[in-house]
Design an enzyme around this catalytic site. Structure first.
Site, PDB file in Angstrom:
ATOM      1  N   LEU A   1      -1.551   2.934   2.331  1.00  0.00           N
ATOM      2  CA  LEU A   1      -3.193   2.496   2.769  1.00  0.00           C
ATOM      3  C   LEU A   1      -3.166   1.156   2.472  1.00  0.00           C
ATOM      4  O   LEU A   1      -2.575   0.738   1.343  1.00  0.00           O
ATOM      5  CB  LEU A   1      -3.983   3.335   2.075  1.00  0.00           C
ATOM      6  CG  LEU A   1      -4.349   4.718   2.246  1.00  0.00           C
ATOM      7  CD1 LEU A   1      -5.236   5.503   1.763  1.00  0.00           C
ATOM      8  CD2 LEU A   1      -4.400   5.137   4.033  1.00  0.00           C
ATOM      9  N   ASP A   2      -3.560   0.282   3.237  1.00  0.00           N
ATOM     10  CA  ASP A   2      -3.698  -1.192   3.049  1.00  0.00           C
ATOM     11  C   ASP A   2      -4.818  -1.327   1.807  1.00  0.00           C
ATOM     12  O   ASP A   2      -5.534  -0.374   1.560  1.00  0.00           O
ATOM     13  CB  ASP A   2      -4.106  -1.969   4.229  1.00  0.00           C
ATOM     14  CG  ASP A   2      -5.581  -1.807   4.819  1.00  0.00           C
ATOM     15  OD1 ASP A   2      -6.523  -1.885   4.007  1.00  0.00           O
ATOM     16  OD2 ASP A   2      -5.628  -1.158   5.936  1.00  0.00           O
ATOM     17  N   ALA A   3      -5.000  -2.550   1.353  1.00  0.00           N
ATOM     18  CA  ALA A   3      -5.409  -2.717  -0.075  1.00  0.00           C
ATOM     19  C   ALA A   3      -7.209  -2.435   0.155  1.00  0.00           C
ATOM     20  O   ALA A   3      -7.698  -1.980  -0.761  1.00  0.00           O
ATOM     21  CB  ALA A   3      -5.375  -4.154  -0.470  1.00  0.00           C
TER      22      ALA A   3
END
Length: 270
Positions: free
Chosen positions: A116-118
């Protein structure tokens, strides 16, 4: 069907099937025996209904009522509600907050399944089962993920239909498996004048930042994004920043999914 017909170990070798099931925490030995007699247990894809049957827990694939059984008790399967601001890595070379802080309760070395992106929060699976992680991380395997996106603007039914039909992005077309509008508000989700909406998207794609790019393409940039489901797993009430081991039921559902044919592979990401 006997286990010999199912190509299990030779007579006298291996572990009795009901004992293996009990050791795996599926049920008591007596209940496991009843399951076998009722034809609810399969070994390597074939029903085994004789109580004298033996298996090799290290090699044979067993399922009960269609749900896979894990005999290797050293394997760990953990659900994390990843908070925003954390990168999906066990060690970030840029010094950003990573996933290590959430794995301190386990002695095993865990790895994340996909990313998952930040700035996206939500459900992330951590495991030391490398084979499972490799399989489930590939979007071509068809694992669906459900996201809730808080977006700017009032999303219309026409926009939902466009997401379902597909939009053209710089790396090719993409369509949501499912899409629905959950709510709209008169105030902008960014605090400015205007409207905001909550949209639920179901996708099996693993392309980079795909939800954000899809919503931007239809004119509704994402303000907040959370992944609520990954395959058969639901985030439920797990608080942000907390991790827990999967239940036996959840673990079995995930393993069942992982034992299907993988097909082609792609590089995964949110």
């Amino acid at each position: 069907m006997t286990l010999r017909e199912a190509q299990g170990p030779a007579e006298g070798e291996g572990v009795r099937l009901q004992k293996a099931l009990a050791n795996a925490g599926v049920a008591s030995r007596r209940v496991a025996e009843q399951m076998i007699v009722e034809g609810r247990v399969r070994v390597n894809g074939r029903v085994v209904d004789e109580l004298g049957s033996r298996i090799d827990p290290e090699k044979d694939l067993v399922d009960v009522d269609g749900t896979a059984v894990q005999f290797d008790q050293s394997k760990r399967y953990v659900m994390l509600n990843k908070p925003t601001g954390v990168v999906s890595s066990m060690k970030d070379d840029r010094g950003r907050p990573d996933l290590r802080r959430f794995t301190k309760d386990w002695d095993e070395r865990l790895y994340n399944v996909g990313r998952l992106d930040a700035e996206t929060s939500g459900l992330l699976v951590l495991t030391n089962d490398g084979e499972l992680a490799h399989v489930l991380a590939h979007p071509s395997f068809g694992v669906t993920k459900v996201y809730i996106a808080k977006v700017d603007g009032k999303v219309t039914p026409q926009t939902i239909q466009r997401l379902l039909r597909g939009v053209e992005l710089e790396d090719g077309p993409i369509a949501a498996d499912k899409a629905r509008l959950l709510s709209t508000s008169t105030g902008s989700v960014t605090g400015a004048e205007g409207a905001g909406s909550l949209v639920e998207l179901t996708l099996h794609s693993g392309r980079n930042r795909i939800v954000r790019r899809m919503m931007a393409e239809v004119g509704h940039p994402v303000v907040e994004l959370v992944r609520r489901q990954f395959g058969p797993l639901h985030l439920g009430t797990l608080p942000a920043g907390r991790a827990r081991e999967l239940t036996k039921v959840e673990q079995g559902a995930l393993l069942t999914l992982a034992r299907r044919d993988t097909g082609n592979e792609e590089t995964p990401d949110e």
